[in-house]
Scaffold this motif. Structure first.
Motif, PDB file in Angstrom:
ATOM      1  N   ALA A 272       0.823  -1.204   0.000  1.00  0.00           N
ATOM      2  CA  ALA A 272       0.000   0.000   0.000  1.00  0.00           C
ATOM      3  C   ALA A 272       0.861   1.258   0.000  1.00  0.00           C
ATOM      4  O   ALA A 272       0.600   2.207  -0.748  1.00  0.00           O
ATOM      5  CB  ALA A 272      -0.924  -0.002   1.215  1.00  0.00           C
ATOM      6  N   MET A 273       1.896   1.258   0.849  1.00  0.00           N
ATOM      7  CA  MET A 273       2.796   2.421   0.885  1.00  0.00           C
ATOM      8  C   MET A 273       3.496   2.582  -0.459  1.00  0.00           C
ATOM      9  O   MET A 273       3.703   3.706  -0.939  1.00  0.00           O
ATOM     10  CB  MET A 273       3.813   2.251   2.019  1.00  0.00           C
ATOM     11  CG  MET A 273       3.198   2.361   3.400  1.00  0.00           C
ATOM     12  SD  MET A 273       4.428   2.292   4.746  1.00  0.00           S
ATOM     13  CE  MET A 273       4.768   0.518   4.813  1.00  0.00           C
ATOM     14  N   GLY A 274       3.840   1.469  -1.090  1.00  0.00           N
ATOM     15  CA  GLY A 274       4.484   1.525  -2.386  1.00  0.00           C
ATOM     16  C   GLY A 274       3.578   2.091  -3.475  1.00  0.00           C
ATOM     17  O   GLY A 274       4.046   2.795  -4.381  1.00  0.00           O
ATOM     18  N   LYS A 275       2.290   1.805  -3.389  1.00  0.00           N
ATOM     19  CA  LYS A 275       1.340   2.361  -4.362  1.00  0.00           C
ATOM     20  C   LYS A 275       1.318   3.887  -4.270  1.00  0.00           C
ATOM     21  O   LYS A 275       1.348   4.586  -5.286  1.00  0.00           O
ATOM     22  CB  LYS A 275      -0.065   1.811  -4.106  1.00  0.00           C
ATOM     23  CG  LYS A 275      -0.270   0.374  -4.520  1.00  0.00           C
ATOM     24  CD  LYS A 275      -1.709  -0.032  -4.243  1.00  0.00           C
ATOM     25  CE  LYS A 275      -1.966  -1.480  -4.595  1.00  0.00           C
ATOM     26  NZ  LYS A 275      -3.360  -1.886  -4.294  1.00  0.00           N
ATOM     27  N   VAL A 276       1.237   4.383  -3.035  1.00  0.00           N
ATOM     28  CA  VAL A 276       1.228   5.838  -2.841  1.00  0.00           C
ATOM     29  C   VAL A 276       2.511   6.450  -3.383  1.00  0.00           C
ATOM     30  O   VAL A 276       2.486   7.437  -4.126  1.00  0.00           O
ATOM     31  CB  VAL A 276       1.057   6.186  -1.346  1.00  0.00           C
ATOM     32  CG1 VAL A 276       1.247   7.682  -1.121  1.00  0.00           C
ATOM     33  CG2 VAL A 276      -0.319   5.746  -0.854  1.00  0.00           C
ATOM     34  N   GLU A 277       3.644   5.860  -3.029  1.00  0.00           N
ATOM     35  CA  GLU A 277       4.921   6.393  -3.472  1.00  0.00           C
ATOM     36  C   GLU A 277       5.050   6.334  -4.988  1.00  0.00           C
ATOM     37  O   GLU A 277       5.543   7.277  -5.619  1.00  0.00           O
ATOM     38  CB  GLU A 277       6.068   5.613  -2.825  1.00  0.00           C
ATOM     39  CG  GLU A 277       7.458   6.117  -3.194  1.00  0.00           C
ATOM     40  CD  GLU A 277       7.718   7.556  -2.778  1.00  0.00           C
ATOM     41  OE1 GLU A 277       8.590   8.190  -3.407  1.00  0.00           O
ATOM     42  OE2 GLU A 277       7.054   8.045  -1.835  1.00  0.00           O
ATOM     43  N   GLY A 278       4.592   5.250  -5.592  1.00  0.00           N
ATOM     44  CA  GLY A 278       4.664   5.125  -7.039  1.00  0.00           C
ATOM     45  C   GLY A 278       3.847   6.192  -7.755  1.00  0.00           C
ATOM     46  O   GLY A 278       4.286   6.756  -8.768  1.00  0.00           O
ATOM     47  N   MET A 279       2.669   6.509  -7.222  1.00  0.00           N
ATOM     48  CA  MET A 279       1.818   7.527  -7.835  1.00  0.00           C
ATOM     49  C   MET A 279       2.423   8.919  -7.669  1.00  0.00           C
ATOM     50  O   MET A 279       2.323   9.761  -8.564  1.00  0.00           O
ATOM     51  CB  MET A 279       0.415   7.460  -7.243  1.00  0.00           C
ATOM     52  CG  MET A 279      -0.304   6.160  -7.589  1.00  0.00           C
ATOM     53  SD  MET A 279      -1.912   5.988  -6.778  1.00  0.00           S
ATOM     54  CE  MET A 279      -2.902   7.093  -7.778  1.00  0.00           C
ATOM     55  N   LEU A 280       3.074   9.154  -6.529  1.00  0.00           N
ATOM     56  CA  LEU A 280       3.750  10.435  -6.336  1.00  0.00           C
ATOM     57  C   LEU A 280       4.971  10.540  -7.255  1.00  0.00           C
ATOM     58  O   LEU A 280       5.208  11.587  -7.875  1.00  0.00           O
ATOM     59  CB  LEU A 280       4.176  10.600  -4.879  1.00  0.00           C
ATOM     60  CG  LEU A 280       3.068  10.882  -3.873  1.00  0.00           C
ATOM     61  CD1 LEU A 280       3.629  10.887  -2.458  1.00  0.00           C
ATOM     62  CD2 LEU A 280       2.376  12.211  -4.169  1.00  0.00           C
ATOM     63  N   ALA A 281       5.730   9.466  -7.349  1.00  0.00           N
ATOM     64  CA  ALA A 281       6.919   9.473  -8.199  1.00  0.00           C
ATOM     65  C   ALA A 281       6.556   9.736  -9.652  1.00  0.00           C
ATOM     66  O   ALA A 281       7.313  10.381 -10.392  1.00  0.00           O
ATOM     67  CB  ALA A 281       7.656   8.140  -8.061  1.00  0.00           C
TER      68      ALA A 281
END
Length: 208
Positions: free
Chosen positions: A111-120
């Motif tokens: 879940a944290m990776g999804k957020v980070e991926g969308m921000l990146a």
């Protein structure tokens, strides 16, 4: 005047051990015996609401009706400004259920990776402002209810840091701090968190 909780037992409408521990710690001074919905074998209702308040009330009412005593539920989540407020009420859903050593759980690193991926994907200058929100709902078996809302602002970091929290805590740095929620001593987190904000309003109304 808001209906008040009496002494005795209170069902905490959760199957999450971390959430039960955190909520129970906040209620210790008020003489309430906290019992989780999970320990009573109560099913988890479908969270079909479109807001934190709607989902919290769904859970509290289901637990109160099934147990016959007052129930407290919280619905909490992360909203990220650059993602239009997402994941919001779908905060837990972004942590897809996985099987760990035979038990179903949520993959919070995913879940944290999804957020980070969308921000990146928005580039290195994407704003990282975020906020945690918490709505607490108390429901009585006869249908009466009360709702309290709290929040805390902050920013997101990557990679995740700390082992003291749960959920998205390892990537959330609250305003005025340099440590993530997962690096802050739990007692201090209880004092400043979005849940603490909502609980302060609940306590003022229920026990003040």
């Amino acid at each position: 005047m808001t209906r008040r909780l009496g002494s005795g037992s209170l069902v905490i409408a959760t199957h999450n051990a971390g959430k039960l521990k955190e909520i129970g710690a906040l209620l210790v001074p008020y003489g309430l015996k906290c019992i989780s919905a999970g320990s009573l074998g109560l099913p988890e209702p479908a969270e079909t609401g479109h807001t934190f308040a709607e989902n919290a009330l769904i859970k509290a009412r289901a637990a109160a009706e099934a147990s016959g005593i007052a129930a407290l539920a919280d619905d909490s989540g992360l909203s990220v400004a650059a993602l239009g407020g997402r994941p919001g009420v779908y905060t837990a859903d972004w942590a897809e259920r996985q099987w760990f050593e035979g038990d179903p759980g949520r993959d919070w690193h995913l879940a944290m990776g999804k957020v980070e991926g969308m921000l990146a994907a928005q580039g290195p200058d994407a704003p990282r402002d975020a906020a945690f929100h918490c709505v607490l709902a108390i429901a009585w078996p006869d249908g009466d209810h009360a709702i309290y809302e709290g929040s805390i602002g902050g920013r997101l970091t990557w990679p995740p840091r700390g082992t003291l929290g749960f959920g998205y805590d390892p990537v959330f740095i609250p305003e005025g701090r340099e440590q993530t929620f997962a690096e802050i001593d739990p007692a201090e987190k209880h004092r400043i968190s979005h849940r603490a904000d909502a609980f302060a309003k609940l306590v003022a109304d229920q026990f003040g």
